[in-house]
Design an enzyme around this catalytic site. Structure first.
Site, PDB file in Angstrom:
ATOM      1  N   PRO A 260     -29.960 114.078   0.998  1.00 20.47           N
ATOM      2  CG  PRO A 260     -29.810 114.396   3.274  1.00 20.47           C
ATOM      3  CD  PRO A 260     -30.741 114.556   2.134  1.00 20.47           C
ATOM      4  N   GLY A 261     -28.300 110.917   0.837  1.00 23.37           N
ATOM      5  CA  GLY A 261     -28.475 109.474   0.773  1.00 23.37           C
ATOM      6  C   GLY A 261     -27.603 108.832   1.852  1.00 23.37           C
ATOM      7  CB  CYS A 328     -13.782  83.607 -11.226  1.00 24.99           C
ATOM      8  SG  CYS A 328     -14.261  82.099 -10.379  1.00 24.99           S
ATOM      9  CE1 TYR A 356     -25.650 106.173  -3.875  1.00 19.99           C
ATOM     10  CE2 TYR A 356     -24.543 106.796  -1.842  1.00 19.99           C
ATOM     11  CZ  TYR A 356     -25.384 107.104  -2.890  1.00 19.99           C
ATOM     12  OH  TYR A 356     -25.970 108.335  -2.950  1.00 19.99           O
TER      13      TYR A 356
END
Ligand SMILES: *Cc1c(COP(=O)(O)O)cnc(C)c1O
Length: 402
Positions: A260-261, A328, A356
């Site tokens: 798992p992350g 931008c 992430y």
């Protein structure tokens, strides 16, 4: 983490700033360990790509966790953090045979996810045991951007090609020591997970000398109120029983692995940004912060929801805002959010900023990447300095143009 502390950290270290609460990481890790306490051998390999600061990796080493890596550089980071090569698994996609060989040379467990590389690797290095990544073709969640187990996915070797894997093994004399799946980042229900696991067990019975089965990840955590999250305790109950039964039938106690992350680090993270401007248009009130998709891209890239709170004004009345960045381009963090009244200079907090987020940050618009702070044993530690102009120029080669 309480808002007062977060505001103090933003004042101390400046904004924008990432803050990670290691107590949360530790409690998530222990949840998995406890959920699978009935299995003799369980191994968690933390997915480095979610959050790859070396201090976070050192923390996982302290937990006796292994690491799941997807590039040679992540392997190097893990080794630099002091993790032993045998506690690292390399699960890349689409990398060259040379990169896999480089990693294998270090003594790291290789996980191969396509047949042509498997055949080449097996011919050259039949003595190195290899894990194979299987695609069980189980649809996890509804968003194809983050579901990687379905039929059109580039990940893994199809279950329909298992006979071909066996032929490669026979022809090369190589040894398959593990079977792996990772069905994507959004497993919604335990039934889907169990369904995919059954397919994996079925594949596993066809290989004689396994040491482990790796069930990947895809565990869900809540990003907003009412979100479903993976009931890891329930999964533990169901899968442990089934896994133990499988080992009995197989005739050997295999190691059950996960990688798992998000589950481990997402909720530990807070992204803090200061409001530069409040801008009222005919239809919307914009709050513009000193950040953008250069620092937190998930809302723009995956339509991800990150809860946003005004930690400078905890008691003010709620109003509706669109929170945007200073890049931008259109870089909207959230539209129509109810947030305690915002004044220019307030610090906004983006929740679930552990996974992430920093690891996907860039220098777009030639901005500096944020600093990172880790809360460990109740103390705050700077674990990454804010970049400086030198970092922007680094590796740029100035040639003589006159
Ligand atoms: C990204 C990745 C993970 C981690 O996924 P999460 O959804 O963050 O838990 C696990 N295994 C592999 C092979 C991955 O690529």
């Amino acid at each position: 983490m309480d808002s007062k502390t977060l505001v103090e950290l933003a004042n101390k270290y400046g904004s924008p700033l990432y803050v990670y609460d290691t107590e949360k990481i530790s409690s998530q890790y222990n949840r998995i360990i406890n959920a699978f306490s009935k299995v003799k051998s369980v191994k968690i390999n933390y997915a480095v790509k979610a959050l790859s600061n070396i201090n976070i990796l050192k923390l996982f080493k302290q937990f006796e966790s292994g690491l799941d890596t997807v590039s040679f550089q992540e392997v190097q980071l893990g080794l630099a953090a002091g993790v032993a090569p045998e506690n690292i698994i390399f699960t890349p996609n689409g990398v060259s045979l040379e990169e896999i060989e480089e990693v294998a040379k270090l003594g790291v467990q290789i996980n191969i996810d396509n047949l042509s590389i498997l055949e080449l690797f097996g011919q050259k290095h039949p003595e190195i045991p290899v894990c194979v990544r299987i695609n069980p073709h189980v649809m996890a969640g509804g968003n194809s951007k983050i579901s990687v187990g379905h039929i059109d996915s580039k990940f893994g070797i199809s279950i329909y090609q298992v006979p071909h894997i066996k032929r490669v093994v026979e022809n090369t004399g190589m040894h398959i020591n593990g079977i792996h799946m990772h069905t994507g980042s959004d497993i919604l229900d335990i039934d889907t997970f169990i369904r995919a696991s059954e397919i994996l067990f079925d594949v596993a019975t066809q290989f004689e000398n396994l040491d482990f089965i790796d069930f990947g990840s895809g565990f869900k955590v809540p990003y907003k109120e009412g979100d479903i999250s993976t009931d890891i305790e329930q999964l533990g109950k169901q899968l442990s029983k089934r896994f133990n039964q499988f080992c009995k039938d197989y005739g050997k106690d295999l190691t059950l692995m996960f990688e798992p992350g998000k589950f481990l680090v997402s909720e530990s993270g807070y992204f803090l940004a200061k409001v530069n401007v409040i801008k009222q248009t005919t239809s919307t009130v914009f709050a513009g912060v000193d950040s953008g998709f250069n620092h937190l891209v998930r809302p723009m890239m995956y339509d991800a929801y990150h809860h946003i709170t005004n930690i400078s004004n905890l008691t003010g009345r709620e109003r509706y805002y669109s929170v945007v960045g200073y890049i931008c381009e259109t870089d909207t963090f959230g539209t129509n959010r109810r947030i305690n009244e915002i004044t220019e200079g307030d610090v906004l907090c983006f929740h679930n900023a552990g996974a992430y987020c920093f690891s996907m940050a860039s220098n777009y618009n030639s901005r500096y990447k944020p600093a990172e702070v880790m809360i460990y044993n109740g103390q705050d530690y700077l674990i990454r300095e804010r970049e400086t102009f030198q970092d922007i120029l680094k590796n740029q080669v100035t040639i003589d143009i006159s």
